[in-house]
Scaffold this motif. Structure first.
Motif, PDB file in Angstrom:
ATOM      1  N   ILE A 107      34.028  26.916 -10.553  1.00 40.20           N
ATOM      2  CA  ILE A 107      34.196  26.495  -9.153  1.00 40.20           C
ATOM      3  C   ILE A 107      35.109  27.476  -8.416  1.00 40.20           C
ATOM      4  CG2 ILE A 107      35.111  24.676  -7.648  1.00 40.20           C
ATOM      5  CD1 ILE A 107      34.289  22.659  -9.818  1.00 40.20           C
ATOM      6  N   ILE A 108      36.194  27.889  -9.093  1.00 43.57           N
ATOM      7  CA  ILE A 108      37.130  28.840  -8.478  1.00 43.57           C
ATOM      8  C   ILE A 108      36.442  30.172  -8.206  1.00 43.57           C
ATOM      9  CG2 ILE A 108      39.220  30.202  -8.874  1.00 43.57           C
ATOM     10  CD1 ILE A 108      40.368  27.813 -10.388  1.00 43.57           C
ATOM     11  N   ILE A 109      35.635  30.640  -9.189  1.00 47.74           N
ATOM     12  CA  ILE A 109      34.934  31.923  -9.030  1.00 47.74           C
ATOM     13  C   ILE A 109      33.937  31.855  -7.875  1.00 47.74           C
ATOM     14  CG2 ILE A 109      33.276  33.496 -10.114  1.00 47.74           C
ATOM     15  CD1 ILE A 109      34.614  32.870 -12.799  1.00 47.74           C
ATOM     16  N   ILE A 110      33.159  30.767  -7.837  1.00 43.86           N
ATOM     17  CA  ILE A 110      32.154  30.613  -6.771  1.00 43.86           C
ATOM     18  C   ILE A 110      32.829  30.517  -5.403  1.00 43.86           C
ATOM     19  CG2 ILE A 110      30.403  29.055  -5.818  1.00 43.86           C
ATOM     20  CD1 ILE A 110      29.669  28.338  -8.721  1.00 43.86           C
ATOM     21  N   THR A 111      33.928  29.736  -5.343  1.00 40.72           N
ATOM     22  CA  THR A 111      34.662  29.586  -4.076  1.00 40.72           C
ATOM     23  C   THR A 111      35.232  30.920  -3.611  1.00 40.72           C
ATOM     24  OG1 THR A 111      35.267  27.318  -4.684  1.00 40.72           O
ATOM     25  CG2 THR A 111      36.520  28.354  -2.907  1.00 40.72           C
ATOM     26  N   ALA A 112      35.837  31.672  -4.558  1.00 44.12           N
ATOM     27  CA  ALA A 112      36.419  32.981  -4.218  1.00 44.12           C
ATOM     28  C   ALA A 112      35.343  33.953  -3.744  1.00 44.12           C
ATOM     29  CB  ALA A 112      37.155  33.552  -5.425  1.00 44.12           C
ATOM     30  N   ALA A 113      34.185  33.935  -4.431  1.00 44.86           N
ATOM     31  CA  ALA A 113      33.082  34.821  -4.041  1.00 44.86           C
ATOM     32  C   ALA A 113      32.545  34.457  -2.660  1.00 44.86           C
ATOM     33  CB  ALA A 113      31.962  34.735  -5.077  1.00 44.86           C
ATOM     34  N   LEU A 114      32.440  33.142  -2.404  1.00 44.84           N
ATOM     35  CA  LEU A 114      31.939  32.672  -1.112  1.00 44.84           C
ATOM     36  C   LEU A 114      32.900  33.045   0.021  1.00 44.84           C
ATOM     37  CD1 LEU A 114      29.705  31.034   0.293  1.00 44.84           C
ATOM     38  CD2 LEU A 114      31.078  28.985  -0.083  1.00 44.84           C
ATOM     39  N   VAL A 115      34.202  32.820  -0.216  1.00 50.57           N
ATOM     40  CA  VAL A 115      35.208  33.144   0.797  1.00 50.57           C
ATOM     41  C   VAL A 115      35.230  34.651   1.062  1.00 50.57           C
ATOM     42  CG1 VAL A 115      37.693  33.204   1.266  1.00 50.57           C
ATOM     43  CG2 VAL A 115      36.657  31.135   0.335  1.00 50.57           C
ATOM     44  N   SER A 116      35.147  35.454   0.000  1.00 52.88           N
ATOM     45  CA  SER A 116      35.154  36.914   0.146  1.00 52.88           C
ATOM     46  C   SER A 116      33.934  37.393   0.917  1.00 52.88           C
ATOM     47  CB  SER A 116      35.189  37.584  -1.227  1.00 52.88           C
ATOM     48  OG  SER A 116      36.347  37.228  -1.937  1.00 52.88           O
ATOM     49  N   THR A 117      32.773  36.794   0.625  1.00 47.65           N
ATOM     50  CA  THR A 117      31.537  37.175   1.327  1.00 47.65           C
ATOM     51  C   THR A 117      31.629  36.842   2.810  1.00 47.65           C
ATOM     52  OG1 THR A 117      30.249  36.755  -0.686  1.00 47.65           O
ATOM     53  CG2 THR A 117      29.040  36.861   1.390  1.00 47.65           C
ATOM     54  N   ILE A 118      32.116  35.636   3.102  1.00 49.08           N
ATOM     55  CA  ILE A 118      32.268  35.220   4.503  1.00 49.08           C
ATOM     56  C   ILE A 118      33.263  36.123   5.223  1.00 49.08           C
ATOM     57  CG2 ILE A 118      33.110  33.369   6.012  1.00 49.08           C
ATOM     58  CD1 ILE A 118      31.994  31.374   3.955  1.00 49.08           C
ATOM     59  N   LYS A 119      34.382  36.428   4.534  1.00 47.63           N
ATOM     60  CA  LYS A 119      35.409  37.278   5.140  1.00 47.63           C
ATOM     61  C   LYS A 119      34.868  38.679   5.417  1.00 47.63           C
ATOM     62  CE  LYS A 119      40.282  38.520   4.585  1.00 47.63           C
ATOM     63  NZ  LYS A 119      41.466  38.453   3.692  1.00 47.63           N
ATOM     64  N   PHE A 120      34.117  39.228   4.461  1.00 45.46           N
ATOM     65  CA  PHE A 120      33.535  40.567   4.635  1.00 45.46           C
ATOM     66  C   PHE A 120      32.526  40.566   5.779  1.00 45.46           C
ATOM     67  CE2 PHE A 120      30.047  43.522   3.698  1.00 45.46           C
ATOM     68  CZ  PHE A 120      30.745  44.732   3.667  1.00 45.46           C
ATOM     69  N   TYR A 121      31.660  39.543   5.805  1.00 50.43           N
ATOM     70  CA  TYR A 121      30.636  39.461   6.843  1.00 50.43           C
ATOM     71  C   TYR A 121      31.258  39.270   8.223  1.00 50.43           C
ATOM     72  CZ  TYR A 121      26.477  37.843   9.351  1.00 50.43           C
ATOM     73  OH  TYR A 121      25.454  37.706  10.264  1.00 50.43           O
ATOM     74  N   SER A 122      32.367  38.494   8.276  1.00 57.24           N
ATOM     75  CA  SER A 122      33.021  38.234   9.565  1.00 57.24           C
ATOM     76  C   SER A 122      33.669  39.489  10.153  1.00 57.24           C
ATOM     77  CB  SER A 122      34.078  37.137   9.413  1.00 57.24           C
ATOM     78  OG  SER A 122      35.139  37.576   8.581  1.00 57.24           O
ATOM     79  N   LYS A 123      33.910  40.496   9.311  1.00 60.62           N
ATOM     80  CA  LYS A 123      34.517  41.739   9.800  1.00 60.62           C
ATOM     81  C   LYS A 123      33.479  42.705  10.360  1.00 60.62           C
ATOM     82  CE  LYS A 123      38.677  41.688   6.925  1.00 60.62           C
ATOM     83  NZ  LYS A 123      39.461  42.376   5.874  1.00 60.62           N
ATOM     84  N   THR A 124      32.200  42.453  10.065  1.00 63.18           N
ATOM     85  CA  THR A 124      31.146  43.273  10.647  1.00 63.18           C
ATOM     86  C   THR A 124      30.893  42.831  12.089  1.00 63.18           C
ATOM     87  OG1 THR A 124      29.365  41.793   9.902  1.00 63.18           O
ATOM     88  CG2 THR A 124      30.076  43.538   8.379  1.00 63.18           C
TER      89      THR A 124
END
Length: 403
Positions: A224-241
């Motif tokens: 759950i922690i890995i999936i949450t971290a991956a999801l947050v990182s993806t959203i954060k990366f996408y939000s910077k584009t």
């Protein structure tokens, strides 16, 4: 570039201590001599980690407002820019800002203008740098800095009001999450082990669902922690584009309840910024371009950036915004009135104050609405868990009674 600490003497025999960035000690000596200082001692500072968290790397609006106000007062007293920087630097309590002002002071000593020196440090907002350049060109730097102080003061107060209004719902939400997590992870397993002792007991579907969720959280917490971290990182990366920032800013505008309040914050910021730029004599097209970067929303920013072509054709700001459905009719009408009467800056300032009041009312309403919603939601979730636990217990008691 390495950082050196120095101790030097002035022409009056005064001892000075400070730091300077240079390639080597010889370069430090050259810099000090250009300032009419006589070096006494020079040593290389210890290498420090340059890794800083982004939220620690920013200077608060309150600190910028204080800096602008102090700088304006000193300039009004007839003191030159270089001496004003030195005085403000000594009065500044924020350590990060003090270091930046020290570097700015050194850049101005080397011959840079104040706006160029401030622009070389990414900590100062672009708008402030642009306004300083306008003040230097027009010879009204003291007036410009005072306006910027008032501007950042209002911005700071507006953000604080929104934060204070949303603090309580945020705390209650965190508390609700912790309560549910404790029930699912600590309390439910006790009853689950009891249910397992009665293999013939009928366990309702909702109880099985809760038990399944509990098992997943306990046994697969790392996943759950890995999936949450991956999801947050993806959203954060996408939000910077550019595309991602536009997408999320569009969601903020359309989000139920919150969207209206957020839109008022953006409109208020636009009105205040545009009015202040107009009052400072910044050209219209440049003012709109600055507002596009300052409003803090890509959707509104795109509308403002797209205005450039129509402004060059001779259309007024009010006429252009009237075509756009994004901006409220009130602000477009006020801009049209201001442009026709020649009092645009005053009307925009009053409009910004009006929206500030609207934001305060909206945040209070949002808070009062969120509190019962969160409590009701927490009650439903906790009630569902409790009922899911109690129902099988009654079933077991009934089974035992029948036997």
């Amino acid at each position: 570039m390495p950082l050196y600490e120095y101790e030097a003497k002035t022409l009056n025999g005064e001892t000075l201590k400070g730091t300077v960035e240079a390639g080597d000690e010889t370069a430090v000596i050259d810099i000090l001599r250009q300032r009419n200082y006589y070096p006494v001692n020079i040593k290389l500072c210890r290498e420090e980690l340059n890794i800083e968290l982004s939220f620690l790397n920013r200077i608060k609006l309150k600190d910028i407002a204080i800096f602008c106000r102090q700088f304006s007062f000193i300039l009004t007293a007839g003191i030159n820019i270089l001496k004003a920087l030195e005085l403000v630097k000594e009065q500044t309590e924020n350590k990060r800002l003090k270091k930046i002002l020290e570097k700015t002071f050194e850049d101005v000593q080397r011959g840079k203008t104040l706006s160029e020196a401030m622009g070389s440090h990414k900590h100062f907002p672009d708008m402030l740098v642009n306004m300083v350049a306008v003040g230097e060109t027009s010879g009204t730097l003291d007036t410009v800095m005072m306006r910027m102080a008032a501007y950042y003061d209002k911005e700071h107060k507006q953000r604080q009001k929104v934060k204070q209004a949303l603090t309580y719902p945020a705390v209650v939400s965190v508390f609700a999450f912790v309560v549910v997590l404790v029930l699912v992870v600590k309390v439910l397993p006790i009853f689950t082990s009891m249910f397992e002792q009665f293999p013939n007991a009928v366990i309702p579907v909702q109880t099985r669902i809760i038990m399944g969720i509990s098992n997943v959280i306990i046994e697969k917490w790392w996943l759950i922690i890995i999936i949450t971290a991956a999801l947050v990182s993806t959203i954060k990366f996408y939000s910077k584009t550019e595309e991602g920032a536009y997408f999320f800013d569009n969601i903020k505008i359309k989000f139920p309840a919150f969207g209206k309040m957020y839109s008022k914050v953006v409109v208020s910021r636009f009105a205040r910024t545009f009015g202040m730029l107009t009052a400072s004599g910044v050209p219209l097209i440049q003012s709109v371009s600055i507002c596009a970067d300052v409003v803090g929303n890509k959707v509104y920013g795109k509308v403002l950036k797209d205005m450039r072509a129509e402004l060059e054709k001779g259309l007024s700001v009010g006429q252009i915004l009237q075509k756009e459905k994004l901006f409220p009719s009130m602000i477009t009408q006020m801009i049209i009135i201001g442009e026709e009467s020649g009092t645009l800056e005053d009307i925009l300032d009053k409009t910004a104050d009006y929206y500030d009041g609207e934001i305060e009312t909206a945040t209070a309403q949002l808070t009062s609405m969120l509190e019962p919603v969160i409590v009701i939601f927490l009650s439903i979730v906790v009630g569902f868990i409790v009922v899911s636990i109690i129902m099988p217990i009654f079933e077991m008691y009934n089974t035992i009674g029948l036997q």
